[in-house]
Design a protein around this motif. Structure first.
Motif, PDB file in Angstrom:
ATOM      1  N   ASN A  89       0.383  -1.169  -0.009  1.00  0.00           N
ATOM      2  CA  ASN A  89      -0.245  -0.341   0.288  1.00  0.00           C
ATOM      3  C   ASN A  89       1.110   0.964   0.294  1.00  0.00           C
ATOM      4  OD1 ASN A  89      -2.286  -1.012   0.107  1.00  0.00           O
ATOM      5  ND2 ASN A  89      -2.243  -1.690   2.154  1.00  0.00           N
ATOM      6  N   GLY A  95      -7.226  10.370  -1.109  1.00  0.00           N
ATOM      7  CA  GLY A  95      -5.744  10.577  -0.991  1.00  0.00           C
ATOM      8  C   GLY A  95      -5.616  11.291   0.616  1.00  0.00           C
ATOM      9  N   ARG A 107      -2.097   8.384  -0.307  1.00  0.00           N
ATOM     10  CA  ARG A 107      -2.771   7.187   0.396  1.00  0.00           C
ATOM     11  C   ARG A 107      -1.571   6.236   0.755  1.00  0.00           C
ATOM     12  NH1 ARG A 107      -7.981   5.952   0.443  1.00  0.00           N
ATOM     13  NH2 ARG A 107      -9.356   6.520  -0.675  1.00  0.00           N
ATOM     14  N   VAL A 149      -6.097   2.764   4.934  1.00  0.00           N
ATOM     15  CA  VAL A 149      -6.076   2.598   3.801  1.00  0.00           C
ATOM     16  C   VAL A 149      -6.270   2.456   3.191  1.00  0.00           C
ATOM     17  CG1 VAL A 149      -3.918   1.877   2.316  1.00  0.00           C
ATOM     18  CG2 VAL A 149      -3.187   1.973   4.411  1.00  0.00           C
ATOM     19  N   GLN A 150      -7.897   1.917   3.090  1.00  0.00           N
ATOM     20  CA  GLN A 150      -9.037   1.819   1.960  1.00  0.00           C
ATOM     21  C   GLN A 150      -9.978   3.006   2.154  1.00  0.00           C
ATOM     22  OE1 GLN A 150      -7.753   0.411  -0.913  1.00  0.00           O
ATOM     23  NE2 GLN A 150      -6.523  -0.886  -0.738  1.00  0.00           N
ATOM     24  N   THR A 195     -11.866   5.702  -0.200  1.00  0.00           N
ATOM     25  CA  THR A 195     -11.364   4.994  -1.848  1.00  0.00           C
ATOM     26  C   THR A 195     -13.026   5.793  -2.394  1.00  0.00           C
ATOM     27  OG1 THR A 195     -11.645   3.024  -0.867  1.00  0.00           O
ATOM     28  CG2 THR A 195      -9.740   3.568  -2.588  1.00  0.00           C
TER      29      THR A 195
END
Lengths: 368, 502, 337
Positions: free
Chosen positions: A325, C76, C137, C257-258, C261
């Motif tokens: 990531n 992000g 991100r 992290v996601q 989105t």
């Protein structure tokens, strides 16, 4: 490319040097070489390729290079289509990731029918491949009509399928999560007894077809002409709308092939998570290859090298134990550096150095 | 004697390959409307751009009232500060803002604006200049004429002493022109000096006091409008014989008489660009021409024949056969070639190489699946680079890096390569040096003598006289006459254009 | 000769369509889906509660789109703000205010750098902000790979607070009156909407955005500093992304992290539906607000219709987006003639 390795006459050494530096593939290749060198440095066995055996005892090739070539398949194929689309329509298709989900969904539905654990193929794989490509081309045609006929900016036009694509993919599979039989996996992995990963073969075939098409048709010339100046292209008998449309359909075809390979890799498709962010990588590959994202350039070899560069970078960072990531951070830095050195302002600043932006397009500017 | 407001003396300006201005003088008085006239490439716009700081002059002096020293204008903003404002043909306002905003935006850097106060101020400005617009109206909802007036009002409100109007009337109808003129008279009475660039003769006679005529970057003279008959003005704009060109003989005339084979015949053709239906015939081996001032519709006529604009009326016969030409490709396949007027916009494909530019038209006719091999293309390119003497480093050089004349030759090569029966050349000699001009004219006559039918359009009347054997004369998007043989004299053409029967 | 038809401005036309569409869908859903909760005020409040952050972020995107640019980094940036604020709240004893300052600083930093590259180095907005998105991100993953939750009493207390407006509420099945609850983030979002409305309509800066987007060449001749205006647009977008990101955190109290989105695309499509043209010069905040609401409403309605298939919401949204894009294209091409 062989051109770069041409031995120079002692007389013309300087000009030959210049020629190499000014060649449009110079930066992409140098950059790829640079990355490979780093890889070799941090992992001495990087270049080694060995013949091993997989779980069922079939001979397979193992090695970092093989992995990079294998994993870059989808990206390379998409970069080919993206290069054409960028060249003709001065914009990019951001829906490719979502349309791969559609293609994957269609292929799984065709192969698995309505079962979640089918024991046999419900249809011949060739049928699945054809239908997958047709689905991709239909998506491309949809984008193409919006761009060519309605004059909508490519990014906005493709935003529609970007939004809907993954859901349509899920709909195509009827909401099921089927896993296809192992024989479907040959195309994303190995054909038993044949040691080279099938995706590499598929890449070679697609790339060969691409260059054949560029050689045997006027696709390249027309695309560039339309991308540079569509008004005067029209006065030369071209139909800008039709050519833009065509490039989007070709993009759709590429999505079809890429979707086929991708869904074959694990024989199952999750439309919501398949190839996340690949559209951005494909666009990046085009830019890395020395193409102008403003249209009019068609440096296919560059884009392909760009795609491999991205894959090499990813693989290198994985070797360095960087979280997957976090890879985008490095991509971001590279994008900014590579694009920044090509802007007019920065160019002016470094005007005494090699004019980098001209590497991509111009060879020896001279006034008549 | 009136107060002199602005003087420009001995202005020189050249671009690579072209001398745009040579020793030009210009004087403007207070409360004067001064026309600046000349054909394409005469240097009008270059002079204006030098004055407003878009270009820097190579030599010469500019004085403006109220400043002791010669001024050196570096940017349009600086020109504004000196009181020189320009209103261009293409409105340089923001159509998506309101009238008030267009009057006041960009004039200070404050974050907050008292728009109420501005609206009031705008209302009084609009009222005093009798501009029919509301302050809160979005500009794009105003007619072009009103938009232009708003641009003028902005300039006036910024205390301009010199107002330049660059072809402001070319997209206005008669009533709108009348409104604009009354505004100009109002400003004149306030002592503003107005430079009026136009190609409409009658309008010039209606509104202007003085006229300065330029030709080929040189000053022809400054005249009192009342003392200059229209025919004389046309003659001055179009100019006299140029020594170098005199030795070209028109051999085309002979051919035309001997050949009766009609290549192209148009009956009542009209396109969506507004030209009135016209008839036209082109014979084998003949050089025809469309004469008329800029904007008279000469390009629109040939564009209709080539299918570049949408034809809405009329019929076209090619070699006696009825042809429906709906796209340039169809015209090309019938053997028509077209070198467009605007080389940069419609002609060259800038970043493509010279080779690709040359083969493009033939390539499209040949078809998508039958590309030339690289050696074939190279051979074609080299052949025409030699024939036409195109100065380029190589066939791989992008065409955009060539000089204007050589770019034009590349486009010419492109069409010659298709071996057309009928070739349209729309201003092939615009903005290129004199040597290349002569070459192109010679080439036209040579091609005609070999049997090609050619239509040649030029702003320079002698060029047409020298090359054409028949002239179609146009005015205001309409064909107003056809001249042939002995009738083809400068006088006759000018009288026909000016609409005076003799 | 050319003559222009007097027509209502495109902005007003597109805005009317968007607002009336929202109203019509809402009324229809009250009429036909009343039993699914659409007749309750809480439903409307929830629509705002869920979308407060997106409203703010979409406002920022509207601004850059009006100047003819684009910013796809906001998703992000939001993810980065969430994760970094949570880490600071949990580990470094940040309180509400220091976290807010951190969020604004991140947003402004992204806006300023991207603005500089786009306005002064004339790089393509898409590529620059694509890099911004990658960077945002990627940094999240460098800070913290796993999903994390806020563990900070003070912050949780504040973020759990709700506004209850007297007498506004619904009666549930048992006949008990339940007060409707609105999050504080919604108030912030609405204040920002009003500030932006004023900024774009009334100030020199706001009008310069329109001027630059409408015709940058003209704007230059009118004496506007085009580069500075472009820079300011991105800076403002960055600031709003900072605020929006913080509201996102305030609402979800988690980070990963996601996270967020596709948020940038939601914001872009809300702007487009609200009548903002990607070509620049046209757009308004009110339309964007309704664009966000319409998107949210469609999600609720499609879910409430009782269709078990999970794909319909997105497909409906895309269909709606398609409708608006084609409509705009037709209006634009008509204008050219």
């Amino acid at each position: 490319m062989a051109k770069n390795n041409k031995k120079a006459d002692t007389h013309h050494e300087v000009s030959a040097m210049k020629k190499i530096i000014k060649h449009k593939l110079f930066i992409p290749i140098v950059f790829l070489m640079f990355l490979l060198l780093i890889n070799i440095f941090i992992k001495p066995g990087f270049l080694r390729i060995s013949l091993g055996k997989d779980s069922s005892g079939n001979p397979v090739l193992i090695g970092n290079i093989i992995n990079i070539l294998n994993n870059a398949t989808e990206l390379v194929i998409l970069a080919i289509g993206m290069t054409l689309v960028t060249s003709s329509s001065k914009g990019q298709d951001i829906s490719v990731g979502s349309t791969i989900a559609i293609v994957g969904g269609v292929i799984m539905r065709v192969i698995c029918g309505n079962e979640t654990q089918p024991t046999r193929l419900m249809a011949p794989i060739i049928v699945a491949l054809i239908l997958g490509c047709l689905a991709g081309m239909a998506c491309g045609a949809f984008n193409g009509i919006l761009v060519a006929k309605f004059n909508i900016q490519p990014m906005v036009a493709t935003l529609i399928l970007f939004t809907a694509g993954r859901s349509i993919g899920s709909m195509a599979m009827g909401g099921l999560k089927p896993k296809a039989v192992a024989s479907f996996g040959y195309y994303g992995n190995f054909i038993p007894g044949f040691p080279i990963p099938t995706p590499i073969i598929i890449t070679i075939v697609v790339v060969a077809i691409t260059f054949l098409v560029l050689k045997k048709t006027n696709l390249g010339l027309y695309t560039r002409a339309v991308g540079i100046n569509d008004k005067s292209s029209r006065l030369n008998g071209l139909s800008p709308a039709r050519i833009k449309f065509l490039t989007y359909v070709i993009m759709g075809f590429c999505v079809g092939i890429a979707g086929f390979v991708q869904s074959s890799r694990v024989q199952t498709v999750n439309p919501y998570t398949i190839v996340p962010g690949i559209e951005m990588d494909a666009i990046l590959a085009v830019a890395l290859g020395g193409n102008s994202l403003g249209g009019g350039t068609l440096n296919m070899a560059g884009s392909i090298i760009g795609a491999y560069t991205i894959q090499t970078l990813t693989s290198m960072l994985t070797t360095l134990n960087v979280n997957t990531n976090a890879v985008p951070v490095f991509k971001a830095v590279i994008i900014i550096i590579l694009v920044a050195i090509q802007t007019p302002t920065v160019k002016k600043f470094f005007s005494s150095k090699v004019p980098l932006s001209k590497l991509a397009t111009n060879n020896g500017k001279e006034r008549g | 004697m009136q107060n002199i407001l602005l003087t420009m003396k001995n202005i020189y300006k050249s671009f690579p390959g072209v001398r745009a201005l040579q020793n030009v003088d210009f004087t403007l008085c207070e409360g004067e409307i001064h026309a600046l006239m000349g054909e394409n490439g005469a240097g009008k716009s270059t002079l204006i751009k030098v004055l407003t700081g878009v270009y820097s002059k190579d030599a010469g002096e500019i004085h403006i009232k109220g400043v002791d020293k010669p001024i050196n204008v570096k940017s349009p903003q600086e020109a504004h500060k000196l009181g020189i404002s320009t209103v261009y043909q293409e409105i340089s306002l923001c159509p998506n803002l309101t009238v008030t905003e267009n009057l006041f935006i960009g004039r200070n850097e404050d974050l907050l604006v008292n728009w109420k106060k501005c609206n009031k101020k705008a209302e009084s400005i609009l009222e005093s200049l009798k501009i029919p617009a509301k302050p809160g109206q979005q500009l794009s909802n105003c007619s072009i004429a009103v938009q232009q007036m708003v641009a003028i009002a902005r300039a006036v409100d910024m205390d301009c002493k010199v107002l330049i109007l660059d072809e402001p009337t070319s997209s206005l109808d008669e009533q709108e022109v009348a409104k604009l003129f009354s505004l100009m008279r109002e400003l004149k009475s306030r002592g503003v000096g107005i430079i009026f660039v136009t190609h409409f003769l009658e309008q010039m006679y209606e509104i202007c006091d003085k006229v300065t005529v330029l030709r080929g970057g040189e000053l022809v003279g400054e005249y009192q409008v009342s003392e200059l008959p229209m025919v004389e003005l046309v003659a001055k704009m179009m100019g006299k014989e140029l020594g170098d060109l005199a030795n070209i003989q028109n051999k085309g005339k002979l051919n035309a008489e001997s050949s009766k084979e009609i290549i192209v015949e148009a009956e009542g053709l009209a396109s969506d660009r507004g030209i009135k239906p016209f008839d036209f015939k082109a014979h084998k081996g003949e050089v025809t021409g469309f004469a008329g001032l800029l904007g008279s519709g000469r390009s629109e006529c040939v564009r209709a024949i080539f299918g570049a604009d949408r034809v809405i009326k009329g019929r076209l016969k090619i070699k006696g056969e009825e042809a429906s030409i709906t796209s340039p490709l169809k015209a090309m396949k019938k053997g028509i070639g077209y070198l467009p007027e605007d080389r940069q916009r419609d002609g060259i494909i800038g970043d493509l190489s010279v080779r690709d530019n040359i083969i493009l038209a033939l390539q499209t006719m040949r078809g998508f699946f039958r590309p030339f091999t690289k050696s074939q293309a190279q051979a074609f390119a080299e052949e025409y680079i030699n024939i036409l003497g195109i100065k380029t480093a190589s066939a791989d050089t992008p065409v955009s890096s060539l000089s204007g004349g050589n770019q034009q030759k590349v486009i010419l090569a492109r069409w010659l390569l298709t071996h057309p029966d009928y070739l349209i050349l729309d201003e092939p000699t615009r903005g290129i040096d004199i040597g290349t001009k002569v070459e192109i004219q010679r080439l036209v006559l040579k091609l005609a003598s070999e049997g090609m039918s050619i239509t040649f359009i030029s702003s320079e009347i002698e060029e047409m006289l020298r090359t054409c054997s028949r002239l179609i004369v146009m005015r205001d998007l309409q064909v107003v006459g056809e001249l042939e043989g002995d009738d083809m004299t400068q006088d006759k053409i000018m009288y026909t254009i000016a609409g005076v029967s003799k | 000769m050319l003559k222009r038809k007097q027509a209502p401005s495109d902005t007003a036309f597109l805005l009317t369509i968007t607002i009336s569409m929202f109203v019509v869908i809402y009324i229809l859903s009250i009429m036909f889906l009343g039993d699914k909760g659409f007749n309750k005020i809480q439903m409307l409040f929830n629509l705002f509660n869920e979308n407060a952050a997106l409203i703010v972020i979409a406002c920022g995107l509207t601004v850059v789109m009006i100047t003819g640019s684009i910013d796809i980094s906001v998703g992000g940036v939001t993810a980065l703000i969430c994760t970094s604020c949570i880490v600071c709240l949990n580990k470094y004893d940040f309180n509400f205010f220091t976290a807010l300052i951190l969020a604004l600083a991140i947003g402004l930093a992204f806006g300023a750098v991207q603005g500089f590259l786009i306005a002064y180095l004339e790089m393509q907005p898409f590529i620059v902000t694509l890099a911004g998105m990658f960077l945002g991100r990627g940094l999240v993953a460098l800070i913290e790979v796993n999903q994390i939750q806020v563990d900070n009493k003070g912050f949780e207390l504040l973020s759990g607070a709700r506004i209850e407006i007297p007498f506004l509420g619904d009666i549930n099945k048992k006949g008990v009156f339940i007060q409707s609850k609105l999050e504080y983030g919604v108030v912030v979002a609405l204040i920002i909407v009003f500030v932006m409305l004023w900024l774009l309509k009334k100030t020199n800066l706001g009008r310069s955005f329109y001027a630059v987007g409408g015709n940058s060449q003209s704007a230059l001749t009118l004496g506007i500093n085009v580069k500075k205006t472009r820079f300011n647009a991105h800076l403002l977008c960055g600031l709003l992304a900072g605020i929006g990101g913080f509201l996102y955190l305030f609402h979800t109290r988690s980070g990963s992290v996601q996270q967020a989105t596709g948020l940038e695309m939601d914001a872009i499509s809300a702007s487009i539906i609200g009548g903002t043209l990607l070509t620049g010069g046209v757009g308004n905040i009110l339309g964007t607000l309704f664009g966000v609401l319409i998107n949210g409403l469609v999600l609720l309605v499609v879910t409430a219709i009782g269709n078990q298939d999970p794909w319909w919401p997105q497909i409906t949204r895309a269909g709606m987006l398609c409708f608006f894009i084609v409509l705009q294209s037709i209006i634009c091409s008509r204008k050219k003639k």
